[in-house]
Design a protein around this motif. Structure first.
Motif, PDB file in Angstrom:
ATOM      1  N   ALA A 129      15.962  83.286  31.918  1.00  0.00           N
ATOM      2  CA  ALA A 129      17.225  83.739  31.345  1.00  0.00           C
ATOM      3  C   ALA A 129      17.553  82.881  30.132  1.00  0.00           C
ATOM      4  CB  ALA A 129      18.353  83.625  32.372  1.00  0.00           C
ATOM      5  N   GLU A 130      17.746  83.507  28.994  1.00  0.00           N
ATOM      6  CA  GLU A 130      17.998  82.768  27.779  1.00  0.00           C
ATOM      7  C   GLU A 130      19.400  82.195  27.779  1.00  0.00           C
ATOM      8  OE1 GLU A 130      17.286  85.107  24.373  1.00  0.00           O
ATOM      9  OE2 GLU A 130      15.210  85.562  24.874  1.00  0.00           O
ATOM     10  N   GLU A 131      19.488  80.991  27.200  1.00  0.00           N
ATOM     11  CA  GLU A 131      20.786  80.359  27.064  1.00  0.00           C
ATOM     12  C   GLU A 131      21.634  81.227  26.146  1.00  0.00           C
ATOM     13  OE1 GLU A 131      22.256  76.064  25.563  1.00  0.00           O
ATOM     14  OE2 GLU A 131      20.263  76.153  26.431  1.00  0.00           O
ATOM     15  N   GLY A 132      22.806  81.572  26.510  1.00  0.00           N
ATOM     16  CA  GLY A 132      23.626  82.433  25.689  1.00  0.00           C
ATOM     17  C   GLY A 132      23.567  83.887  26.105  1.00  0.00           C
ATOM     18  N   ASP A 133      22.779  84.206  27.111  1.00  0.00           N
ATOM     19  CA  ASP A 133      22.707  85.568  27.630  1.00  0.00           C
ATOM     20  C   ASP A 133      24.041  85.868  28.324  1.00  0.00           C
ATOM     21  OD1 ASP A 133      22.267  87.912  28.947  1.00  0.00           O
ATOM     22  OD2 ASP A 133      20.586  87.197  30.154  1.00  0.00           O
ATOM     23  N   PRO A 134      24.821  86.809  27.808  1.00  0.00           N
ATOM     24  CA  PRO A 134      26.155  87.090  28.377  1.00  0.00           C
ATOM     25  C   PRO A 134      26.119  87.437  29.866  1.00  0.00           C
ATOM     26  CG  PRO A 134      25.898  88.158  26.258  1.00  0.00           C
ATOM     27  CD  PRO A 134      24.543  87.651  26.631  1.00  0.00           C
ATOM     28  N   ALA A 135      25.138  88.239  30.277  1.00  0.00           N
ATOM     29  CA  ALA A 135      25.059  88.643  31.683  1.00  0.00           C
ATOM     30  C   ALA A 135      24.786  87.438  32.575  1.00  0.00           C
ATOM     31  CB  ALA A 135      23.973  89.695  31.863  1.00  0.00           C
ATOM     32  N   HIS A 136      23.907  86.565  32.116  1.00  0.00           N
ATOM     33  CA  HIS A 136      23.583  85.375  32.900  1.00  0.00           C
ATOM     34  C   HIS A 136      24.780  84.429  32.940  1.00  0.00           C
ATOM     35  CE1 HIS A 136      21.010  82.544  34.923  1.00  0.00           C
ATOM     36  NE2 HIS A 136      21.252  81.608  34.013  1.00  0.00           N
ATOM     37  N   ALA A 137      25.496  84.331  31.839  1.00  0.00           N
ATOM     38  CA  ALA A 137      26.684  83.478  31.789  1.00  0.00           C
ATOM     39  C   ALA A 137      27.744  83.983  32.770  1.00  0.00           C
ATOM     40  CB  ALA A 137      27.242  83.444  30.366  1.00  0.00           C
ATOM     41  N   ARG A 138      27.900  85.301  32.839  1.00  0.00           N
ATOM     42  CA  ARG A 138      28.868  85.877  33.784  1.00  0.00           C
ATOM     43  C   ARG A 138      28.451  85.617  35.220  1.00  0.00           C
ATOM     44  NH1 ARG A 138      28.906  90.114  30.004  1.00  0.00           N
ATOM     45  NH2 ARG A 138      27.426  91.318  31.267  1.00  0.00           N
ATOM     46  N   LEU A 139      27.150  85.697  35.486  1.00  0.00           N
ATOM     47  CA  LEU A 139      26.648  85.430  36.832  1.00  0.00           C
ATOM     48  C   LEU A 139      26.960  83.992  37.238  1.00  0.00           C
ATOM     49  CD1 LEU A 139      25.064  86.064  39.388  1.00  0.00           C
ATOM     50  CD2 LEU A 139      22.959  85.531  38.135  1.00  0.00           C
ATOM     51  N   ARG A 140      26.689  83.049  36.342  1.00  0.00           N
ATOM     52  CA  ARG A 140      26.981  81.635  36.620  1.00  0.00           C
ATOM     53  C   ARG A 140      28.485  81.444  36.863  1.00  0.00           C
ATOM     54  NH1 ARG A 140      23.818  77.441  34.362  1.00  0.00           N
ATOM     55  NH2 ARG A 140      25.735  76.651  33.392  1.00  0.00           N
ATOM     56  N   ARG A 141      29.302  82.091  36.037  1.00  0.00           N
ATOM     57  CA  ARG A 141      30.749  81.986  36.199  1.00  0.00           C
ATOM     58  C   ARG A 141      31.193  82.522  37.549  1.00  0.00           C
ATOM     59  NH1 ARG A 141      33.824  86.526  33.211  1.00  0.00           N
ATOM     60  NH2 ARG A 141      32.876  87.555  35.025  1.00  0.00           N
ATOM     61  N   ASP A 142      30.663  83.682  37.930  1.00  0.00           N
ATOM     62  CA  ASP A 142      31.044  84.308  39.195  1.00  0.00           C
ATOM     63  C   ASP A 142      30.587  83.473  40.390  1.00  0.00           C
ATOM     64  OD1 ASP A 142      32.154  86.321  37.700  1.00  0.00           O
ATOM     65  OD2 ASP A 142      30.516  87.752  38.032  1.00  0.00           O
ATOM     66  N   LEU A 143      29.405  82.892  40.272  1.00  0.00           N
ATOM     67  CA  LEU A 143      28.909  82.037  41.344  1.00  0.00           C
ATOM     68  C   LEU A 143      29.819  80.826  41.530  1.00  0.00           C
ATOM     69  CD1 LEU A 143      25.042  82.031  40.718  1.00  0.00           C
ATOM     70  CD2 LEU A 143      26.229  82.943  42.729  1.00  0.00           C
ATOM     71  N   GLU A 144      30.220  80.214  40.436  1.00  0.00           N
ATOM     72  CA  GLU A 144      31.103  79.053  40.526  1.00  0.00           C
ATOM     73  C   GLU A 144      32.440  79.435  41.158  1.00  0.00           C
ATOM     74  OE1 GLU A 144      29.729  76.094  36.921  1.00  0.00           O
ATOM     75  OE2 GLU A 144      31.080  77.761  36.430  1.00  0.00           O
ATOM     76  N   ALA A 145      32.958  80.609  40.806  1.00  0.00           N
ATOM     77  CA  ALA A 145      34.230  81.053  41.372  1.00  0.00           C
ATOM     78  C   ALA A 145      34.136  81.209  42.886  1.00  0.00           C
ATOM     79  CB  ALA A 145      34.645  82.375  40.734  1.00  0.00           C
ATOM     80  N   VAL A 146      33.047  81.792  43.361  1.00  0.00           N
ATOM     81  CA  VAL A 146      32.856  81.991  44.803  1.00  0.00           C
ATOM     82  C   VAL A 146      32.666  80.652  45.502  1.00  0.00           C
ATOM     83  CG1 VAL A 146      31.260  82.887  46.539  1.00  0.00           C
ATOM     84  CG2 VAL A 146      31.945  84.329  44.622  1.00  0.00           C
ATOM     85  N   LEU A 147      31.872  79.768  44.905  1.00  0.00           N
ATOM     86  CA  LEU A 147      31.583  78.479  45.527  1.00  0.00           C
ATOM     87  C   LEU A 147      32.829  77.600  45.626  1.00  0.00           C
ATOM     88  CD1 LEU A 147      28.168  77.787  43.783  1.00  0.00           C
ATOM     89  CD2 LEU A 147      28.511  78.196  46.230  1.00  0.00           C
ATOM     90  N   MET A 148      33.820  77.856  44.781  1.00  0.00           N
ATOM     91  CA  MET A 148      35.050  77.075  44.824  1.00  0.00           C
ATOM     92  C   MET A 148      35.953  77.464  45.985  1.00  0.00           C
ATOM     93  SD  MET A 148      35.229  74.705  42.500  1.00  0.00           S
ATOM     94  CE  MET A 148      33.477  74.435  42.824  1.00  0.00           C
ATOM     95  N   VAL A 149      35.743  78.640  46.567  1.00  0.00           N
ATOM     96  CA  VAL A 149      36.655  79.098  47.615  1.00  0.00           C
ATOM     97  C   VAL A 149      36.024  79.148  49.008  1.00  0.00           C
ATOM     98  CG1 VAL A 149      38.021  80.440  45.989  1.00  0.00           C
ATOM     99  CG2 VAL A 149      36.145  81.549  47.184  1.00  0.00           C
ATOM    100  N   VAL A 150      34.704  79.064  49.104  1.00  0.00           N
ATOM    101  CA  VAL A 150      34.091  79.122  50.437  1.00  0.00           C
ATOM    102  C   VAL A 150      34.372  77.829  51.185  1.00  0.00           C
ATOM    103  CG1 VAL A 150      32.276  80.722  49.723  1.00  0.00           C
ATOM    104  CG2 VAL A 150      31.868  78.270  49.560  1.00  0.00           C
ATOM    105  N   ASP A 151      34.587  77.925  52.486  1.00  0.00           N
ATOM    106  CA  ASP A 151      34.883  76.748  53.288  1.00  0.00           C
ATOM    107  C   ASP A 151      33.697  76.316  54.137  1.00  0.00           C
ATOM    108  OD1 ASP A 151      34.846  78.839  55.027  1.00  0.00           O
ATOM    109  OD2 ASP A 151      36.732  78.367  56.014  1.00  0.00           O
ATOM    110  N   GLN A 152      32.565  76.980  53.947  1.00  0.00           N
ATOM    111  CA  GLN A 152      31.345  76.595  54.637  1.00  0.00           C
ATOM    112  C   GLN A 152      30.164  77.094  53.809  1.00  0.00           C
ATOM    113  OE1 GLN A 152      31.592  78.478  58.444  1.00  0.00           O
ATOM    114  NE2 GLN A 152      31.623  80.542  57.627  1.00  0.00           N
ATOM    115  N   PRO A 153      28.974  76.519  54.020  1.00  0.00           N
ATOM    116  CA  PRO A 153      27.819  76.941  53.221  1.00  0.00           C
ATOM    117  C   PRO A 153      27.596  78.448  53.299  1.00  0.00           C
ATOM    118  CG  PRO A 153      27.295  74.956  54.440  1.00  0.00           C
ATOM    119  CD  PRO A 153      28.620  75.426  54.958  1.00  0.00           C
TER     120      PRO A 153
END
Length: 204
Positions: A15-39
């Protein structure tokens, strides 16, 4: 919707740096990881995102490595049950000091409500406390334990769930000699808590 381990996906590093779709995926992953209370397993994330498992795993690994290289105070780790954000081990002392010794930091409303439920229904499991409050309270319970207001009190003989109770420090901070001196607020708590299992679900 199905997720397959063999579904074609973007291999790690492709995935190329600056790829909008990949950037959104990383953003969405971080959002989910911030709210889960278990692995959370990569498979479960992939199913929710409707993305290939390999792509999710690659992005999670990428984020984890990036956090380490950048020297962040948090760490994204893969454990047996899945992925979760943790405080970096070298920050443990300062975090514990902040939570336990920083008495000038007031308890949040959520912490006060959780502490009240434990005080009036102890010994009680985290699942039942969450059921009374109507929200997950795992994080708040950990904070109360670190601050010395709540402690473990063995396991429920039937379900095996870990039980919690208030500490002597809790009584000291409230200026009480015993729990018998607590204000009579118990009637305001739900009466059917005994009908809940330790996940907060009603038993049949």
């Amino acid at each position: 919707m199905s997720v397959s381990e063999n579904t074609a996906a973007v291999p790690p590093g492709d995935a190329e740096e600056g790829d909008p779709a990949h950037a959104r995926l990383r953003r969405d992953l971080e959002a989910v990881l911030m709210v889960v209370d278990q692995p959370v397993a990569a498979y479960d994330i992939a199913r929710a995102f409707d993305r290939p498992v390999r792509e999710i795993e690659a992005a999670l690994t990428e984020l984890s490595e990036e956090y380490t290289v950048q020297g962040r105070g948090f760490d994204l780790r893969q454990v047996a049950e899945g992925w979760r954000v943790y405080t970096r081990p070298e920050c443990a002392d300062i975090v514990e000091h902040f939570l336990k010794e920083g008495q000038e930091v007031r308890l949040t409303q959520a912490a006060l409500e959780t502490l009240a439920v434990v005080a009036y229904r102890q010994p009680v499991s985290r699942g039942r406390v969450s059921a009374v409050r109507g929200v997950n309270c795992d994080g708040v319970m950990r904070t109360l334990v670190l601050r010395g207001l709540v402690e473990e009190a063995g396991h429920d003989p039937e379900s095996g769930a870990l039980l919690y109770r208030t500490t002597s420090y809790f009584l000291e901070r409230l200026g009480l000699r015993s729990l018998d001196e607590l204000p009579d607020l118990a009637p305001f708590l739900p009466d059917d808590i005994e009908g809940l299992d330790d996940t907060g679900e009603h038993t049949s």
